[in-house]
Scaffold this active site. Structure first.
Site, mmCIF file in Angstrom:
data_model
loop_
_atom_site.group_PDB
_atom_site.id
_atom_site.type_symbol
_atom_site.label_atom_id
_atom_site.label_comp_id
_atom_site.label_asym_id
_atom_site.label_seq_id
_atom_site.Cartn_x
_atom_site.Cartn_y
_atom_site.Cartn_z
ATOM 1 N N ASN A 89 44.866 43.907 41.956
ATOM 2 C CA ASN A 89 44.128 43.154 40.944
ATOM 3 C C ASN A 89 44.122 43.954 39.656
ATOM 4 O O ASN A 89 43.705 45.105 39.642
ATOM 5 C CB ASN A 89 42.683 42.918 41.396
ATOM 6 C CG ASN A 89 41.945 41.970 40.474
ATOM 7 O OD1 ASN A 89 42.145 40.760 40.525
ATOM 8 N ND2 ASN A 89 41.113 42.502 39.605
ATOM 9 N N GLU A 90 44.612 43.362 38.583
ATOM 10 C CA GLU A 90 44.630 44.011 37.271
ATOM 11 C C GLU A 90 45.064 45.474 37.375
ATOM 12 O O GLU A 90 44.312 46.390 37.029
ATOM 13 C CB GLU A 90 43.263 43.913 36.604
ATOM 14 C CG GLU A 90 42.860 42.489 36.281
ATOM 15 C CD GLU A 90 41.592 42.413 35.425
ATOM 16 O OE1 GLU A 90 40.741 43.303 35.529
ATOM 17 O OE2 GLU A 90 41.467 41.453 34.657
ATOM 18 N N CYS A 106 45.719 59.107 36.449
ATOM 19 C CA CYS A 106 45.115 60.113 37.287
ATOM 20 C C CYS A 106 45.901 61.387 37.061
ATOM 21 O O CYS A 106 47.111 61.351 36.861
ATOM 22 C CB CYS A 106 45.187 59.643 38.739
ATOM 23 S SG CYS A 106 44.852 60.923 39.971
ATOM 24 N N GLU A 135 42.663 33.944 35.942
ATOM 25 C CA GLU A 135 41.218 33.970 35.704
ATOM 26 C C GLU A 135 40.971 33.419 34.306
ATOM 27 O O GLU A 135 41.201 34.105 33.310
ATOM 28 C CB GLU A 135 40.678 35.400 35.819
ATOM 29 C CG GLU A 135 40.913 36.013 37.196
ATOM 30 C CD GLU A 135 40.406 37.450 37.324
ATOM 31 O OE1 GLU A 135 39.632 37.904 36.461
ATOM 32 O OE2 GLU A 135 40.807 38.121 38.290
ATOM 33 N N TRP A 183 28.208 42.407 32.664
ATOM 34 C CA TRP A 183 27.957 43.426 33.680
ATOM 35 C C TRP A 183 26.506 43.860 33.462
ATOM 36 O O TRP A 183 25.592 43.168 33.868
ATOM 37 C CB TRP A 183 28.952 44.598 33.558
ATOM 38 C CG TRP A 183 30.286 44.321 34.201
ATOM 39 C CD1 TRP A 183 30.799 43.100 34.548
ATOM 40 C CD2 TRP A 183 31.259 45.283 34.598
ATOM 41 N NE1 TRP A 183 32.029 43.258 35.131
ATOM 42 C CE2 TRP A 183 32.344 44.575 35.185
ATOM 43 C CE3 TRP A 183 31.343 46.679 34.524
ATOM 44 C CZ2 TRP A 183 33.480 45.241 35.692
ATOM 45 C CZ3 TRP A 183 32.474 47.319 35.019
ATOM 46 C CH2 TRP A 183 33.522 46.608 35.603
HETATM 47 C C1 GLA Z 1 38.665 40.902 35.739
HETATM 48 C C2 GLA Z 1 38.879 41.014 37.216
HETATM 49 C C3 GLA Z 1 37.905 40.251 38.026
HETATM 50 C C4 GLA Z 1 36.533 40.352 37.435
HETATM 51 C C5 GLA Z 1 36.560 39.874 36.019
HETATM 52 C C6 GLA Z 1 35.220 39.926 35.365
HETATM 53 O O1 GLA Z 1 39.474 40.052 35.073
HETATM 54 O O2 GLA Z 1 40.171 40.699 37.633
HETATM 55 O O3 GLA Z 1 37.898 40.773 39.317
HETATM 56 O O4 GLA Z 1 36.107 41.666 37.496
HETATM 57 O O5 GLA Z 1 37.410 40.698 35.286
HETATM 58 O O6 GLA Z 1 34.854 41.246 35.046
HETATM 59 ZN ZN ZN Z 2 46.681 61.193 41.177
#
Ligand code: GLA
Ligand code: ZN
Length: 669
Positions: free
Chosen positions: A142-143, A152, A304, A312
């Site tokens: 994810n992202e 890192c 999304e 948050w």
């Molecule tokens: C991102 C992530 C989601 C969620 C949204 C909202 O786009 O992919 O998992 O965290 O932001 O913060």
């Molecule tokens: Zn590392």
């Protein structure tokens, strides 16, 4: 083929609720759900003990309503038991501090130990869902890169960096030469001496820093590849995608896309922190979408799409009535074939309990549910018409992660920012209602009437030849300040700027001025328009034309009345040069001049401020999207050649009346 979806977290809700959710989704026109991407701990509560039954159950409930599923691999959230067993996979940040468990992405992507955990969960998941026809695709992680901005720098990454350098340079002598390590006694005798960019008493070598960014990007591409190979082997015949973050810069998104069937993107216009504008300007949203379309030069998914207020610890404003619909249309206008909303229902706990979904905390459908249902209801019947259509752009802007990284290493001016600079061009094109393709420097330039290649700071002989040939063969090429300064390893080339392209642009640059504590302004002057002086910012190249014709002039100081913008007829084409970051009215004049010279027609001559007019180009007809980003109503003259596809009630004879955030889609032969 699915067109609308939601991001769903069945693990957040009691089983008894699932059928209610699925029914409401179907009633709203939802055809696909993305899920699973953060539920590693539920899928593998202890090493090698897998539990997919709950996910099978959720898929079955959705399937009953005819809803398909895209599963995310859960590798953005390694569970606590993994960290307890292998704390060495926690990432080290650029201050030398270990980042702990408790959020997400608390991992090191080069760590073989972590990669083995990843291999195990991805393989088990892929095997388990192999024969489930409701699972139509996969999202990797994810992202990728999110939360890893300054990560890192652990020992494993240090080793991987050195290995990467060895492959790139072959010998340590070659690296010393390429980086100019003779400066400050940085000469290395072995690759094992090369550091990762942890803090030094001052700054690192810019060549090391640029290679570090390249390495970090390649590492993420490799980390994804590991997952894709397993998914393809164990679960063939499914599409594989990843959710991008627009202008995010940790990964070269062109590279990351190589192994994907199509890319997806997360579009969040509303921001909830002080470091960004509360609402992204519509032209920035448009530019992001154009880049997403440009990544694979084809339509994409929104994985999304904003479904409620962001939040948050602090919150964004609530989307105004009409805005969720508007942003959906904007995404489709710029190339989304499928739109998935984030998230189905606002969660009761965790970091994102104020990241609002379509449904509020209560689960009762409200304003947002009805707006999205209406949006899907009107779009679903026509989505097939747009599928696989591009924008038919005649203008391209070259987007380069390498150039962006080089300017991050050395922004020159405190306020200088690669994206902001590109946006000065994009915004002017957007306001002129001219579609733009964002392309990479490896793409074919020849199909465009105009190619704007800003900030070609790092130069190779190949790129030089490509730019030259484009103009020579009749293209209209725009080059800018800081062209041809460095070679690909980030060291300065000892020539008079802009180097070998001097004859293409018909000028030389013998001097330059960083506008720090000094001011400058520009005045535009061509046959059609005189405007300015208007202050310019950050940087000025001092231009000595040979064959170039000045179009704008500096108006102050010792280089008053010298050229700031020029054009030069080069063989069959035209080459422009802009020596500074141009202010809006001068930029507008410049862009109009370039477009007129190249014979590029706008979609519409004029529209009120804040109204976006763009299109998707089908084989027989164009689909023109008119989007009112204003919170106020506006009218525009409705061209007779347009025929309304969506929003018929808005046209009164030759006037199109748009309510706040209203949209209309037209067919144009
Ligand atoms: C991102 C992530 C989601 C969620 C949204 C909202 O786009 O992919 O998992 O965290 O932001 O913060
Ligand atoms: Zn590392």
């Amino acid at each position: 083929m699915v067109s609308f979806g939601v991001d769903y977290y069945p693990e957040h809700w009691p089983r008894g609720r699932w059928p209610i959710d699925a029914r409401m989704m179907r009633e709203a026109g939802i055809e696909v759900v993305r899920m699973g991407e953060f539920s590693w701990a539920k899928m593998e509560p202890a090493e090698g003990e897998f539990d997919f039954a709950w996910l099978d159950g959720a898929i079955a409930v959705l399937s009953k309503e005819g809803i398909k599923v895209v599963l995310g691999t859960p590798t953005a959230t390694p569970p606590a038991w993994i960290i307890e067993r292998n704390p060495e996979i926690l990432p080290l940040d650029d201050s030398g501090m270990v980042r702990g468990f408790g959020g997400r992405h608390h991992d090191c992507q080069s760590s073989e130990t972590y990669r083995n955990h990843v291999r195990r969960i991805v393989r088990a998941m892929a095997r388990h869902f192999r024969d489930n026809p409701d699972v139509i695709g996969w999202q990797t992680d994810n992202e990728l890169g999110n939360s890893h901005r300054n990560l890192c720098m652990c020992d494993s990454c240090k080793k991987a960096f050195r290995h990467w350098l060895k492959r790139r340079y072959g010998t340590i002598e070659a690296l010393n030469e390429a980086w100019g390590t003779v400066f400050w006694s940085q000469t290395y005798s072995t690759f094992e001496q090369i550091p990762v960019p942890l803090p030094t008493p001052n700054s690192h070598n810019p060549s090391l820093l640029l290679d570090w960014k390249r390495f970090c990007s390649d590492l993420i591409v490799d980390f994804q590849k590991l997952q894709i190979d397993i998914l393809k082997e164990e679960c063939p015949g499914r599409v594989i995608t990843h959710n991008y973050m627009g202008f995010f810069d940790k990964t070269n998104y062109f590279d990351l896309a190589r192994d994907l069937d199509f890319i997806s993107h997360n579009q969040y216009p509303l921001h909830f922190r002080k470091d960004r504008l509360p609402v992204a300007p519509p032209e920035r949203l448009a530019a992001i979408l154009d880049l997403m379309r440009g990544i694979k030069r084809k339509p994409f998914w929104i994985m999304e799409q904003q479904g409620g207020a962001s939040g948050w610890e602090t919150l964004s404003s609530t989307p105004r009535p009409g805005q969720l619909r508007l942003w959906t249309y904007q995404s489709i206008a710029h190339g989304a074939d499928t739109v998935v909303y984030f998230r189905w229902r606002t969660c009761l706990y965790g970091t994102e309990q104020y990241w609002h979904g379509i449904l509020p905390h209560s689960g009762e459908p409200g304003r947002r549910y009805h707006e999205i249902k209406k949006t899907i209801g009107e779009l679903a019947p026509v989505m097939e018409r747009f599928r696989d259509c591009g924008q038919g752009a005649e203008v391209a802007m070259v987007f380069s992660y390498e150039q962006e990284w080089a300017f991050q290493v050395q922004p020159h001016h405190f306020d200088f920012d690669y994206i902001t600079h590109l946006m000065t061009y994009y915004a002017a094109l957007y306001r002129t209602h001219v579609p733009v393709d964002m392309i990479s420097d490896a793409d074919d330039f020849s199909k465009y009437k105009v190619v704007i290649a800003p900030l070609m700071f790092l130069m190779t002989p190949e790129l030089e030849t490509k730019l030259r040939n484009y103009a020579a063969r009749g293209g209209h090429l725009v080059l800018t300040m800081r062209t041809g300064v460095k070679n690909w390893t980030n060291i300065v080339v000892p020539h008079t700027l802009p180097g070998p392209l001097a004859d293409v642009v018909g000028l030389k640059i013998h001097d330059y001025d960083c506008l720090w504590g000094v001011s400058q302004a520009v005045r535009w002057q061509d046959e059609r328009c005189v405007t300015g002086p208007e202050p310019c910012a950050k940087w000025c190249d001092l231009i000595t034309p040979s064959s170039a014709r000045p179009l704008a002039y500096y108006t102050m100081d010792y280089y008053k009345d010298t050229p700031a913008v020029t054009e030069n007829a080069y063989e069959k084409g035209m080459a422009y040069y802009a020596g500074t970051e141009l202010p809006p009215t001068v930029m507008k004049a410049f862009i109009s001049h370039v477009l007129a010279g190249a014979g590029v027609e706008p979609i519409i001559e004029a529209a009120p401020e804040g109204v976006e007019v763009t299109r998707r180009r089908g084989t027989k007809e164009d689909y023109v999207f008119v989007l009112n980003h204003n919170g106020t109503a506006v009218d525009l003259v409705f061209p007779a050649r347009w025929q309304v596809l969506i929003g018929r009630e808005l046209v009164r004879t030759d006037v199109l009346h748009l309510e706040p955030y209203e949209v209309v889609v037209c067919i144009s032969e």
